[in-house]
Scaffold this motif. Structure first.
Motif, PDB file in Angstrom:
ATOM      1  N   MET A  87       0.825  -1.194   0.000  1.00 11.24           N
ATOM      2  CA  MET A  87       0.000   0.000   0.000  1.00 11.24           C
ATOM      3  C   MET A  87       0.865   1.253   0.000  1.00 11.24           C
ATOM      4  O   MET A  87       0.574   2.230  -0.706  1.00 11.24           O
ATOM      5  N   GLY A  88       1.936   1.231   0.797  1.00 12.09           N
ATOM      6  CA  GLY A  88       2.813   2.391   0.875  1.00 12.09           C
ATOM      7  C   GLY A  88       3.445   2.721  -0.458  1.00 12.09           C
ATOM      8  O   GLY A  88       3.457   3.884  -0.896  1.00 12.09           O
ATOM      9  N   ILE A  89       3.968   1.707  -1.154  1.00 14.35           N
ATOM     10  CA  ILE A  89       4.608   1.919  -2.450  1.00 14.35           C
ATOM     11  C   ILE A  89       3.620   2.469  -3.467  1.00 14.35           C
ATOM     12  O   ILE A  89       3.905   3.430  -4.195  1.00 14.35           O
ATOM     13  N   ILE A 128      14.711   8.569   8.639  1.00 15.32           N
ATOM     14  CA  ILE A 128      14.422   7.548   9.652  1.00 15.32           C
ATOM     15  C   ILE A 128      13.884   8.132  10.957  1.00 15.32           C
ATOM     16  O   ILE A 128      12.776   7.790  11.395  1.00 15.32           O
ATOM     17  N   LEU A 129      14.660   9.001  11.588  1.00 20.60           N
ATOM     18  CA  LEU A 129      14.263   9.500  12.906  1.00 20.60           C
ATOM     19  C   LEU A 129      12.996  10.348  12.836  1.00 20.60           C
ATOM     20  O   LEU A 129      12.123  10.231  13.702  1.00 20.60           O
ATOM     21  N   GLY A 130      12.894  11.188  11.823  1.00 17.49           N
ATOM     22  CA  GLY A 130      11.693  12.011  11.665  1.00 17.49           C
ATOM     23  C   GLY A 130      10.426  11.182  11.531  1.00 17.49           C
ATOM     24  O   GLY A 130       9.446  11.410  12.245  1.00 17.49           O
ATOM     25  N   PRO A 131      10.396  10.202  10.607  1.00 13.92           N
ATOM     26  CA  PRO A 131       9.214   9.337  10.489  1.00 13.92           C
ATOM     27  C   PRO A 131       8.847   8.625  11.786  1.00 13.92           C
ATOM     28  O   PRO A 131       7.675   8.517  12.134  1.00 13.92           O
ATOM     29  N   ILE A 132       9.859   8.123  12.513  1.00 16.80           N
ATOM     30  CA  ILE A 132       9.564   7.421  13.766  1.00 16.80           C
ATOM     31  C   ILE A 132       8.932   8.367  14.774  1.00 16.80           C
ATOM     32  O   ILE A 132       7.896   8.055  15.383  1.00 16.80           O
ATOM     33  N   LEU A 133       9.533   9.540  14.965  1.00 11.13           N
ATOM     34  CA  LEU A 133       9.009  10.496  15.934  1.00 11.13           C
ATOM     35  C   LEU A 133       7.629  10.990  15.529  1.00 11.13           C
ATOM     36  O   LEU A 133       6.731  11.101  16.374  1.00 11.13           O
ATOM     37  N   GLU A 134       7.431  11.262  14.253  1.00 14.76           N
ATOM     38  CA  GLU A 134       6.130  11.755  13.793  1.00 14.76           C
ATOM     39  C   GLU A 134       5.039  10.706  13.958  1.00 14.76           C
ATOM     40  O   GLU A 134       3.884  11.045  14.248  1.00 14.76           O
ATOM     41  N   GLU A 135       5.381   9.429  13.786  1.00 14.16           N
ATOM     42  CA  GLU A 135       4.382   8.390  14.024  1.00 14.16           C
ATOM     43  C   GLU A 135       4.063   8.270  15.511  1.00 14.16           C
ATOM     44  O   GLU A 135       2.897   8.083  15.891  1.00 14.16           O
ATOM     45  N   ALA A 176       0.931  15.104   2.258  1.00 15.10           N
ATOM     46  CA  ALA A 176       1.017  14.707   3.669  1.00 15.10           C
ATOM     47  C   ALA A 176      -0.365  14.434   4.249  1.00 15.10           C
ATOM     48  O   ALA A 176      -0.540  13.522   5.065  1.00 15.10           O
ATOM     49  N   THR A 177      -1.355  15.218   3.840  1.00 15.53           N
ATOM     50  CA  THR A 177      -2.721  15.012   4.325  1.00 15.53           C
ATOM     51  C   THR A 177      -3.258  13.656   3.874  1.00 15.53           C
ATOM     52  O   THR A 177      -3.839  12.905   4.666  1.00 15.53           O
ATOM     53  N   LEU A 178      -3.047  13.328   2.604  1.00 17.67           N
ATOM     54  CA  LEU A 178      -3.523  12.043   2.077  1.00 17.67           C
ATOM     55  C   LEU A 178      -2.826  10.873   2.768  1.00 17.67           C
ATOM     56  O   LEU A 178      -3.467   9.888   3.149  1.00 17.67           O
ATOM     57  N   ILE A 179      -1.516  10.984   2.926  1.00 16.10           N
ATOM     58  CA  ILE A 179      -0.789   9.939   3.638  1.00 16.10           C
ATOM     59  C   ILE A 179      -1.256   9.865   5.089  1.00 16.10           C
ATOM     60  O   ILE A 179      -1.384   8.785   5.670  1.00 16.10           O
ATOM     61  N   GLY A 180      -1.538  11.040   5.667  1.00 16.56           N
ATOM     62  CA  GLY A 180      -2.026  11.085   7.041  1.00 16.56           C
ATOM     63  C   GLY A 180      -3.334  10.329   7.221  1.00 16.56           C
ATOM     64  O   GLY A 180      -3.538   9.657   8.242  1.00 16.56           O
ATOM     65  N   PHE A 181      -4.232  10.443   6.236  1.00 15.25           N
ATOM     66  CA  PHE A 181      -5.491   9.696   6.296  1.00 15.25           C
ATOM     67  C   PHE A 181      -5.224   8.187   6.346  1.00 15.25           C
ATOM     68  O   PHE A 181      -5.812   7.469   7.160  1.00 15.25           O
ATOM     69  N   ILE A 182      -4.348   7.717   5.454  1.00 15.03           N
ATOM     70  CA  ILE A 182      -4.054   6.287   5.366  1.00 15.03           C
ATOM     71  C   ILE A 182      -3.379   5.782   6.636  1.00 15.03           C
ATOM     72  O   ILE A 182      -3.735   4.733   7.188  1.00 15.03           O
ATOM     73  N   LEU A 183      -2.404   6.537   7.128  1.00 15.33           N
ATOM     74  CA  LEU A 183      -1.684   6.105   8.325  1.00 15.33           C
ATOM     75  C   LEU A 183      -2.605   6.083   9.547  1.00 15.33           C
ATOM     76  O   LEU A 183      -2.509   5.187  10.388  1.00 15.33           O
ATOM     77  N   ALA A 184      -3.497   7.069   9.638  1.00 14.41           N
ATOM     78  CA  ALA A 184      -4.456   7.089  10.749  1.00 14.41           C
ATOM     79  C   ALA A 184      -5.405   5.899  10.650  1.00 14.41           C
ATOM     80  O   ALA A 184      -5.763   5.292  11.674  1.00 14.41           O
ATOM     81  N   LEU A 198       6.768   1.911   9.077  1.00 13.19           N
ATOM     82  CA  LEU A 198       7.315   1.286   7.872  1.00 13.19           C
ATOM     83  C   LEU A 198       6.991   2.126   6.639  1.00 13.19           C
ATOM     84  O   LEU A 198       7.880   2.456   5.836  1.00 13.19           O
ATOM     85  N   ILE A 199       5.723   2.482   6.469  1.00 14.10           N
ATOM     86  CA  ILE A 199       5.307   3.272   5.304  1.00 14.10           C
ATOM     87  C   ILE A 199       5.956   4.648   5.316  1.00 14.10           C
ATOM     88  O   ILE A 199       6.424   5.150   4.284  1.00 14.10           O
ATOM     89  N   HIS A 200       5.996   5.270   6.478  1.00 15.65           N
ATOM     90  CA  HIS A 200       6.550   6.625   6.597  1.00 15.65           C
ATOM     91  C   HIS A 200       8.036   6.631   6.252  1.00 15.65           C
ATOM     92  O   HIS A 200       8.517   7.520   5.537  1.00 15.65           O
ATOM     93  N   ILE A 201       8.777   5.644   6.745  1.00 14.31           N
ATOM     94  CA  ILE A 201      10.209   5.554   6.431  1.00 14.31           C
ATOM     95  C   ILE A 201      10.414   5.289   4.935  1.00 14.31           C
ATOM     96  O   ILE A 201      11.305   5.874   4.302  1.00 14.31           O
TER      97      ILE A 201
END
Length: 259
Positions: A87-89, A128-135, A176-184, A198-201
């Motif tokens: 899905m991420g790809i 790496i670090l940004g995606p982890i912290l943001e999640e 970012a908004t669209l990805i935010g919907f999916i991640l949420a 995983l997807i964010h990284i």
């Protein structure tokens, strides 16, 4: 809603605090190396970002947002993670297509990202670090809070919008908004941050790689050609639908076991 917005604002405050903490050291370093503090900003960005990450992580941990729920760090199942990656790809490809038609949106942070990606610490922070912290913040704290107060649809929509607006860069807000919907949505389905991380990284790492490897290329169509790009677009759309349907069949009880 107030708590969600407060957490996003605290993150911004932590970045400012990071700049205040790192600033004196980067000025000393610049003065020792170049005999002037005028170039301190060249070295300050990545350490400032890292310090802000650390301060925010400490805050979230102390306030209990990241503790007390073992599901938060559940690796879910191998199959679920595989479909998450699929899905991420496909989502990255589809958003690339959308953004290639929104070129009128200004990129206010282009120079900032170029500077970050000029050194290994900046690359690690972005990829790496940004995606982890943001999640940990946007899904582990903000989405969790919203799901307790609103029905899932409303909570996911608000979470995605906050995530998109938080980027404060017109060229990033839509994607970012669209990805935010999916991640949420993924967090709602699993209560785990692992597929989200995983997807964010994947998204950020691919962006960094392409920016460094092909600095003159803005969108994938320029890299692989229009015909191949359109074929890939159809495949990405089908894979996105398939992965969404497969992931949607999972229930919380079977996302924590091997399938």
């Amino acid at each position: 809603m107030k708590t969600a917005i407060k957490l996003a604002l605290i993150y911004l405050a932590m970045q400012i605090l990071g700049a205040l903490a790192v600033g004196p050291f980067t000025m000393i370093y610049a003065y020792v190396k170049y005999g002037t503090v005028d170039r301190a900003s060249e070295f300050a960005l990545a350490p400032t970002l890292l310090a802000g990450f650390v301060f925010m992580l400490i805050y979230l941990w102390q306030k209990g947002y990241l503790t007390g729920d073992k599901r938060l760090y559940s690796p879910v199942s191998v199959s679920y993670l595989s479909w998450s990656a699929m899905m991420g790809i496909s989502m990255i490809y589809l958003i690339d297509f959308l953004m290639s038609h929104l070129t009128f949106l200004p990129d206010w942070l282009s120079d900032t990202f170029d500077l970050l990606q000029s050194g290994w610490l900046g690359i690690i922070c972005v990829a790496i670090l940004g995606p982890i912290l943001e999640e940990l913040l946007f899904r582990g704290a903000i989405t969790k809070v919203l799901l307790k107060k609103y029905n899932p649809v409303v909570a996911i929509l608000i979470s995605g919008l906050i995530f998109g607006i938080f980027h404060m860069n017109p060229a990033q807000v839509v994607g970012a908004t669209l990805i935010g919907f999916i991640l949420a949505w993924i967090y709602y389905k699993t209560h785990s941050l692992i597929p989200c991380i995983l997807i964010h990284i994947m998204n950020n790492s691919l962006s960094v790689y392409l920016a460094l490897k092909f600095p003159d290329v803005e969108y994938s169509s320029e890299l692989i050609g229009e015909k191949a790009y359109l074929t890939g677009l159809v495949i990405a759309f089908l894979l996105f639908i398939l992965s969404w349907r497969m992931m949607n069949t999972y229930k919380l009880s079977n996302t924590t076991t091997e399938i």
